[in-house]
Motif scaffolding. Structure first.
Motif, PDB file in Angstrom:
ATOM      1  N   SER A  57       0.548  -1.161   0.008  1.00 26.78           N
ATOM      2  CA  SER A  57      -0.024  -0.035   0.092  1.00 26.78           C
ATOM      3  C   SER A  57       0.758   1.342   0.206  1.00 26.78           C
ATOM      4  O   SER A  57       0.633   2.305  -0.568  1.00 26.78           O
ATOM      5  N   GLN A 134     -14.024   3.554  -1.530  1.00 24.79           N
ATOM      6  CA  GLN A 134     -13.085   2.489  -2.299  1.00 24.79           C
ATOM      7  C   GLN A 134     -12.456   3.163  -3.461  1.00 24.79           C
ATOM      8  O   GLN A 134     -13.237   3.558  -4.368  1.00 24.79           O
ATOM      9  N   GLN A 136      -8.338   2.885  -5.702  1.00 31.91           N
ATOM     10  CA  GLN A 136      -6.537   2.808  -5.579  1.00 31.91           C
ATOM     11  C   GLN A 136      -6.227   4.116  -5.225  1.00 31.91           C
ATOM     12  O   GLN A 136      -6.677   5.250  -5.330  1.00 31.91           O
ATOM     13  N   ASP A 242      -8.239  -2.023   4.310  1.00 29.99           N
ATOM     14  CA  ASP A 242      -8.053  -3.562   3.595  1.00 29.99           C
ATOM     15  C   ASP A 242      -6.916  -4.124   4.085  1.00 29.99           C
ATOM     16  O   ASP A 242      -6.402  -5.396   4.526  1.00 29.99           O
ATOM     17  N   SER A 271     -10.755   2.460   1.608  1.00 25.37           N
ATOM     18  CA  SER A 271     -10.005   1.160   1.325  1.00 25.37           C
ATOM     19  C   SER A 271      -9.894   1.113  -0.166  1.00 25.37           C
ATOM     20  O   SER A 271     -10.594   1.774  -1.042  1.00 25.37           O
ATOM     21  N   THR A 273      -9.423  -2.007  -1.650  1.00 28.30           N
ATOM     22  CA  THR A 273     -10.213  -3.093  -2.196  1.00 28.30           C
ATOM     23  C   THR A 273     -11.659  -3.044  -1.607  1.00 28.30           C
ATOM     24  O   THR A 273     -11.742  -2.479  -0.627  1.00 28.30           O
ATOM     25  N   TYR A 274     -12.516  -3.980  -2.063  1.00 28.95           N
ATOM     26  CA  TYR A 274     -13.819  -3.869  -1.668  1.00 28.95           C
ATOM     27  C   TYR A 274     -14.214  -5.356  -1.563  1.00 28.95           C
ATOM     28  O   TYR A 274     -15.578  -5.435  -1.838  1.00 28.95           O
ATOM     29  N   ASP A 275     -13.587  -6.252  -0.921  1.00 27.86           N
ATOM     30  CA  ASP A 275     -13.932  -7.586  -0.897  1.00 27.86           C
ATOM     31  C   ASP A 275     -15.038  -7.829   0.326  1.00 27.86           C
ATOM     32  O   ASP A 275     -14.961  -7.026   1.198  1.00 27.86           O
ATOM     33  N   ARG A 293     -17.786   3.639  -4.616  1.00 31.28           N
ATOM     34  CA  ARG A 293     -16.660   2.823  -5.190  1.00 31.28           C
ATOM     35  C   ARG A 293     -16.435   3.122  -6.764  1.00 31.28           C
ATOM     36  O   ARG A 293     -17.179   3.404  -7.271  1.00 31.28           O
ATOM     37  N   LYS A 296     -14.394  -1.221 -11.355  1.00 30.58           N
ATOM     38  CA  LYS A 296     -12.922  -1.502 -12.025  1.00 30.58           C
ATOM     39  C   LYS A 296     -12.949  -1.122 -13.478  1.00 30.58           C
ATOM     40  O   LYS A 296     -13.889  -1.293 -14.045  1.00 30.58           O
TER      41      LYS A 296
END
Length: 476
Positions: A57, A134, A136, A242, A271, A273-275, A293, A296
């Motif tokens: 990160s 969310q 990057q 995350d 975050s 990621t968003y899992d 968010r 992608k």
């Protein structure tokens, strides 16, 4: 100037020492690398490099520093249909304090990024709205929540009102640097770091408005030493969520901190990621959130010319790179190797031949990696040789060519198409055209190349690296 109690002089001194160390490494990679003089064999199957989530990160924050341009669409979810949702196209529309607005412009932000357009009006709304966002690194999310933090400060109250949690010292310092720069024209806003190396006298109280720190240190200061009162915190920011849940103990520490906060505390949860694991954690911390968010983005290979070169062995691969360099003008290049041993051998050979080379591998400390990346982004080295540490995230506009010295493969030695996409996506950024060259030295490597070609339905053209005219055409 917003104050902080980190010894910035010492911090800069340490960074300078690291810079010197890394400079020496770049001049003569053999110092840190293997002393072998022969080309490593391709069956040298060293274990893959592993990089922990916090380091990854931090590296991505560094390599994407200053990038806020993205065309990705946003997906916005809200459980409360009555929650207002606005979008702004200028920072003036937020009605910030003039000193804060001046700080935003001084940092080079001329207009809001995608995530800032939607997140900021919500984060600054009254009554306060909880948010899970969310996106990057490099999309402007740190600047978004820092601006919200600074805007929520009541400077007439001399105690912590804003708490920002990061998983590591380095990530906390990154956030603090952004906050200090943005509050440059707000001398009445004070910042305090709750990180390792920071000490306070027993019985004293924190008077700064914003505390930026790691969960363990914050817990000690708030509960054990009573340096500040968590019940007076009006905003909690959880950055790199995350990474938090992937770090031993941090998840429990965050939940303990959260339990001590007033119910009226505004929660801002960020975050990359968003899992499911992230969202399960978020739902413990954040009630009735607005969720933003970035959808992608499918990286396109349309503007990247892909080639493969047949070679007998690593020595011939090196000759192919030399031939290509001798013919076409290259801004900056990234060369991906499968193992640290190959990367070190290649860096040593290229340095001997007069190329300005940097090497990035798991042998370096976090600070050394940052130093290498900063130098590469500034153009001080023209070639970056790395393993998969850098497969994702790097955006350097001058990178015109990516070389797969070894094609990426998964643990079953099959083509790793996702890693290939992220690798060659390092060139052809910002809509420019780029070149990807794959060096093939075995039937297995040829099979990987063909599998990748089939997967993406994009032709990978044969290139004769001995033919200067052919090489010249690809650079045209």
């Amino acid at each position: 100037m917003a104050s902080s109690h980190v010894d910035w002089g010492k911090f800069a001194e340490e960074q300078a020492k690291l810079d010197e160390k890394v400079t020496n490494l770049n001049i003569n990679p053999a110092k840190e690398a293997t002393k072998e003089r022969v080309a490593p064999q391709q069956n040298d199957d060293e274990s893959r490099e592993h990089i922990n989530p916090a380091e990854k990160s931090l590296l991505q924050k560094i390599i994407r520093k200053g990038l806020v341009e993205t065309t990705k669409p946003l997906e916005i979810q809200r459980k409360n249909p009555n929650s207002p949702l606005y979008s702004i196209k200028s920072f003036e529309a937020l009605h910030l304090k003039p000193e804060l607005l001046k700080g935003v412009y001084d940092m080079g932000f001329n207009s809001p990024s995608k995530i800032q357009e939607t997140a900021l009006p919500t984060l600054l709304a009254d009554p306060p709205q909880n948010m899970i966002a969310q996106s990057q690194s490099g999309t402007g999310k740190t600047a978004a929540f820092v601006l919200a933090m600074l805007s929520r400060v009541d400077t007439s109250k001399m105690y912590p009102q804003i708490l920002c949690l990061s998983p590591t010292y380095e990530l906390a310092i990154q956030t603090g640097e952004v906050a200090a720069r943005m509050s440059k024209f707000c001398p009445d806003i004070k910042l305090k770091f709750a990180v390792r190396g920071e000490e306070m006298a027993r019985g004293s109280k924190i008077e700064e408005h914003i505390v930026i720190g790691t969960p363990g240190k914050v817990l000690d200061w708030a509960l054990k030493f009573k340096f500040f009162d968590l019940k007076k915190i009006s905003v909690l920011v959880l950055d790199e969520a995350d990474v938090m849940i992937a770090t031993q103990g941090h998840q429990d520490q965050c939940i303990r901190i959260h339990k001590m906060l007033p119910q009226t505390c505004q929660m801002m949860f960020f975050s990359a990621t968003y899992d499911k694991e992230v969202m399960d954690f978020a739902e413990i911390i954040v009630s009735n959130p607005i969720i933003i968010r970035l959808l992608k983005e499918e990286e396109s290979l349309d503007n990247i010319k892909q080639y493969y070169v047949k070679c007998k062995d690593p020595a011939e691969k090196y000759q192919a790179i030399t031939n290509i360099y001798g013919v076409i003008t290259i801004g900056q290049a990234i060369i991906f190797c499968h193992t640290k041993k190959t990367a070190s051998w290649l860096a040593e050979k290229m340095t001997k031949d007069g190329h300005s080379v940097a090497i990035l591998s798991g042998d370096l400390t976090v600070s050394e990696r940052i130093s290498v990346l900063d130098r590469f982004r500034e153009g001080l080295e023209k070639v970056l040789i790395t393993t998969n540490v850098l497969a994702r995230g790097i955006d350097v506009e001058q990178v015109t060519i990516v070389v797969n010295f070894d094609l990426p493969m998964d643990q079953n030695r099959e083509a790793d198409c996702e890693t290939y996409l992220h690798r060659i996506g390092r060139t052809g950024r910002f809509g420019q055209s780029g070149i990807a060259i794959n060096l093939i030295d075995s039937p297995h490597a040829m099979q990987l190349c063909q599998d990748i070609e089939r997967h993406f339905k994009k032709k990978i053209h044969f290139l004769d690296a001995e033919d200067a005219d052919e090489i010249e055409k690809i650079g045209a």
